[in-house]
Write a protein that holds these residues in place. Structure first.
Motif, PDB file in Angstrom:
ATOM      1  N   LYS A   1     -28.545 -18.227  32.080  1.00  0.00           N
ATOM      2  CA  LYS A   1     -29.989 -19.370  32.146  1.00  0.00           C
ATOM      3  C   LYS A   1     -29.823 -19.671  30.234  1.00  0.00           C
ATOM      4  CE  LYS A   1     -32.778 -18.425  35.720  1.00  0.00           C
ATOM      5  NZ  LYS A   1     -33.916 -17.333  36.058  1.00  0.00           N
ATOM      6  N   THR A   2     -29.835 -19.147  29.840  1.00  0.00           N
ATOM      7  CA  THR A   2     -30.150 -19.423  28.263  1.00  0.00           C
ATOM      8  C   THR A   2     -28.509 -20.183  27.757  1.00  0.00           C
ATOM      9  OG1 THR A   2     -31.105 -16.723  27.852  1.00  0.00           O
ATOM     10  CG2 THR A   2     -30.123 -18.413  26.079  1.00  0.00           C
TER      11      THR A   2
ATOM     12  N   GLU B   1     -30.203 -27.742  33.355  1.00  0.00           N
ATOM     13  CA  GLU B   1     -31.390 -27.181  34.327  1.00  0.00           C
ATOM     14  C   GLU B   1     -30.471 -28.469  35.614  1.00  0.00           C
ATOM     15  OE1 GLU B   1     -31.071 -30.115  31.875  1.00  0.00           O
ATOM     16  OE2 GLU B   1     -31.796 -31.646  32.538  1.00  0.00           O
ATOM     17  N   ASN B   2     -30.124 -29.066  35.951  1.00  0.00           N
ATOM     18  CA  ASN B   2     -29.358 -28.597  37.576  1.00  0.00           C
ATOM     19  C   ASN B   2     -28.437 -27.724  37.792  1.00  0.00           C
ATOM     20  OD1 ASN B   2     -30.738 -31.245  37.195  1.00  0.00           O
ATOM     21  ND2 ASN B   2     -29.619 -32.336  37.095  1.00  0.00           N
TER      22      ASN B   2
ATOM     23  N   GLU C   1     -27.952 -24.279  39.979  1.00  0.00           N
ATOM     24  CA  GLU C   1     -29.153 -23.054  40.334  1.00  0.00           C
ATOM     25  C   GLU C   1     -28.057 -22.451  40.125  1.00  0.00           C
ATOM     26  OE1 GLU C   1     -29.724 -22.216  45.260  1.00  0.00           O
ATOM     27  OE2 GLU C   1     -29.189 -24.015  44.804  1.00  0.00           O
TER      28      GLU C   1
ATOM     29  N   ARG D   1     -29.033 -23.763  28.846  1.00  0.00           N
ATOM     30  CA  ARG D   1     -30.495 -24.372  28.304  1.00  0.00           C
ATOM     31  C   ARG D   1     -29.513 -25.027  27.029  1.00  0.00           C
ATOM     32  NH1 ARG D   1     -33.127 -20.045  27.871  1.00  0.00           N
ATOM     33  NH2 ARG D   1     -34.214 -19.277  29.961  1.00  0.00           N
TER      34      ARG D   1
ATOM     35  N   LYS E   1     -28.198 -32.126  40.809  1.00  0.00           N
ATOM     36  CA  LYS E   1     -28.430 -30.837  41.354  1.00  0.00           C
ATOM     37  C   LYS E   1     -28.352 -30.912  42.332  1.00  0.00           C
ATOM     38  CE  LYS E   1     -33.160 -29.766  39.688  1.00  0.00           C
ATOM     39  NZ  LYS E   1     -34.416 -30.581  39.565  1.00  0.00           N
TER      40      LYS E   1
END
Ligand SMILES: C[S@@+](CC[C@H](N)C(=O)[O-])C[C@H]1O[C@@H](n2cnc3c(N)ncnc32)[C@H](O)[C@@H]1O
Length: 137
Positions: free
Chosen positions: A34-35, A44-45, A47, A38, A17
């Protein structure tokens, strides 16, 4: 193809992160990103923020990758202004960083008003683009 993919996958390293962040002023573009993330390990890390680049906080000693609008749908004067703003933002807010900027129209490169270290031809799908490297002091 599968062999290349499997070999490359062996070299995937953890992305902690805070290492990578991205932004766009358009909410829908951020949702698409974002999609896509995934489907990536450690996605997910990463931003993401909805923000115009002009309002981003200082970006110091980083690698910046940017795919600005190509100017297909924008007025001549506003697209030049956007690249002037991008050049100003990089110069004033991104000390000790290096930026890689993709240009759909190479004639917009001078609108950054920054010294370009190198530029290379790169195909983005079927569009011939130029990737330009800028080193910020
Ligand atoms: C060529 S598209 C690139 C889309 C996506 N970032 C990519 O690399 O595939 C240009 C993007 O620049 C964004 N954009 C335009 N002006 C901007 C600004 N002032 N600040 C941040 N993003 C901006 C648009 O919303 C659009 O998503």
């Amino acid at each position: 193809m599968e062999t290349v993919k499997n070999e490359s996958n062996k070299h995937i390293r953890e992305c902690p992160k805070g290492l990578i962040f991205g932004s766009d002023m358009d909410n829908e573009s951020i949702e698409f990103t974002k999609t896509n993330l995934r489907n990536l390990p450690f996605g997910e890390n990463i931003e993401l923020n909805v923000s115009p680049f002009q309002e981003l906080p200082k970006i110091e000693n980083r690698v910046i990758v940017c795919n600005p609008p190509y100017g297909v749908r924008m007025m001549e004067s506003s697209i030049k202004g956007l690249y002037n703003d991008l050049g100003d933002f990089l110069k004033q807010n991104c000390p000790h960083s290096e930026a890689y900027i993709l240009f759909g129209k190479p004639e917009l490169i001078p609108e950054l008003r920054l010294r370009v270290h190198w530029k290379k031809t790169l195909m983005n799908g079927d569009i011939e683009t130029k990737l330009a490297k800028v080193i910020l002091r």
